[in-house]
Each structure stands twice: as C-alpha cells, then as structure tokens.
Motif scaffolding. Structure first.
Motif, mmCIF file in Angstrom:
data_model
loop_
_atom_site.group_PDB
_atom_site.id
_atom_site.type_symbol
_atom_site.label_atom_id
_atom_site.label_comp_id
_atom_site.label_asym_id
_atom_site.label_seq_id
_atom_site.Cartn_x
_atom_site.Cartn_y
_atom_site.Cartn_z
ATOM 1 N N LEU A 8 0.817 -0.814 -0.156
ATOM 2 C CA LEU A 8 0.630 0.020 0.294
ATOM 3 C C LEU A 8 0.685 1.495 -0.382
ATOM 4 O O LEU A 8 1.666 1.379 0.711
ATOM 5 C CB LEU A 8 -0.709 -0.008 1.186
ATOM 6 N N THR A 10 0.520 5.307 0.047
ATOM 7 C CA THR A 10 -0.139 6.007 0.386
ATOM 8 C C THR A 10 0.794 8.235 0.152
ATOM 9 O O THR A 10 1.979 7.555 -0.893
ATOM 10 C CB THR A 10 0.042 6.465 2.062
ATOM 11 N N GLU A 14 -2.927 9.545 2.702
ATOM 12 C CA GLU A 14 -4.128 8.781 2.131
ATOM 13 C C GLU A 14 -3.574 7.200 1.016
ATOM 14 O O GLU A 14 -2.810 8.049 0.828
ATOM 15 C CB GLU A 14 -5.114 9.887 1.120
ATOM 16 N N PRO A 15 -4.657 5.956 0.831
ATOM 17 C CA PRO A 15 -3.829 5.379 0.253
ATOM 18 C C PRO A 15 -3.756 5.720 -1.517
ATOM 19 O O PRO A 15 -4.694 6.613 -1.593
ATOM 20 C CB PRO A 15 -5.403 4.135 0.006
ATOM 21 N N TRP A 16 -2.685 5.490 -1.945
ATOM 22 C CA TRP A 16 -2.971 5.979 -3.146
ATOM 23 C C TRP A 16 -2.953 4.750 -4.168
ATOM 24 O O TRP A 16 -3.053 4.947 -5.159
ATOM 25 C CB TRP A 16 -1.140 6.677 -3.342
ATOM 26 N N LEU A 18 -2.625 0.089 -4.391
ATOM 27 C CA LEU A 18 -2.409 -0.784 -3.632
ATOM 28 C C LEU A 18 -2.305 -1.731 -4.846
ATOM 29 O O LEU A 18 -2.534 -1.627 -5.925
ATOM 30 C CB LEU A 18 -3.916 -1.721 -3.532
ATOM 31 N N ALA A 36 -9.259 -2.314 -1.440
ATOM 32 C CA ALA A 36 -9.423 -1.128 -2.576
ATOM 33 C C ALA A 36 -10.687 -0.654 -2.388
ATOM 34 O O ALA A 36 -10.622 0.855 -2.053
ATOM 35 C CB ALA A 36 -9.341 -1.456 -3.841
ATOM 36 N N LEU A 39 -10.615 0.836 1.590
ATOM 37 C CA LEU A 39 -9.420 1.746 1.725
ATOM 38 C C LEU A 39 -10.106 2.876 0.413
ATOM 39 O O LEU A 39 -9.541 4.115 0.696
ATOM 40 C CB LEU A 39 -8.049 1.459 1.882
ATOM 41 N N ARG A 40 -11.189 2.866 -0.480
ATOM 42 C CA ARG A 40 -11.423 3.966 -1.209
ATOM 43 C C ARG A 40 -10.014 3.828 -2.431
ATOM 44 O O ARG A 40 -9.718 5.311 -2.557
ATOM 45 C CB ARG A 40 -12.119 4.577 -0.131
ATOM 46 N N CYS A 41 -9.537 2.823 -2.010
ATOM 47 C CA CYS A 41 -7.672 3.473 -3.451
ATOM 48 C C CYS A 41 -8.313 3.793 -4.944
ATOM 49 O O CYS A 41 -8.985 3.041 -5.512
ATOM 50 C CB CYS A 41 -7.008 2.340 -2.284
ATOM 51 N N ARG A 43 -6.022 3.550 -7.329
ATOM 52 C CA ARG A 43 -4.954 3.504 -7.602
ATOM 53 C C ARG A 43 -4.600 1.299 -7.846
ATOM 54 O O ARG A 43 -4.441 1.682 -6.687
ATOM 55 C CB ARG A 43 -3.979 3.335 -8.021
ATOM 56 N N GLU A 62 -14.212 -1.899 -8.492
ATOM 57 C CA GLU A 62 -13.194 -1.189 -9.296
ATOM 58 C C GLU A 62 -12.429 -1.771 -10.346
ATOM 59 O O GLU A 62 -12.887 -2.644 -11.198
ATOM 60 C CB GLU A 62 -12.331 -2.327 -8.321
#
Length: 77
Positions: A8, A10, A14-16, A18, A36, A39-41, A43, A62
C-alpha cells in the motif's frame, strides 16, 4: 484471515496505490478488490510473472490493472 495485499503506497497520508503480486493469476485477487473498496484506493494493480500482460479489469466497482512484472519494472524511473 488471508485478507491482505502486498503493498500500500500512500500520498499525503491517504491510500494512493494498492499492489498485489501473483505468479500467474490474471484476474484480480478478491483480497485486492476488497481492500481497494474498504480503503477507497484510486489505483489498484496486480503484478504477475507472466510475460506480455497489460490489461484493465473491472471487478465489482473497482478497476484493476493487471501487468507483467517485467513491464512494470521497466516502467520505473
């Protein structure tokens, strides 16, 4: 629980991105997709050992990019 991902990254706490690494599974792993979503990631990337793979796969809500390790590593600066 076997619900983990390999990396992961960030940005500004913030998650950027995964990332999951698999030998030859070209469908995104369920753990990757679940994480994903949680975490509402924005990428999501699955890196595979197989050659000449580069595709975008829609899984649940996703979008996951599945790419060969050789292509992924060659794109790094």
């Amino acid at each position: 629980e076997k619900r983990e991902v390999d990396a992961l990254i960030t940005k500004d706490h913030e998650p950027w991105l995964l990332a999951e690494v698999k030998r030859n599974e070209t469908l995104p792993s369920l753990s990757l997709i679940r994480m994903a979503q949680v975490l509402r990631c924005p990428r999501v990337l699955q890196i595979v050992e197989l050659d000449r793979i580069h595709k975008r796969v829609k899984a649940a809500s996703e979008t996951c990019h599945v790419v060969s390790a050789s292509e992924f590593l060659a794109s790094l600066p």
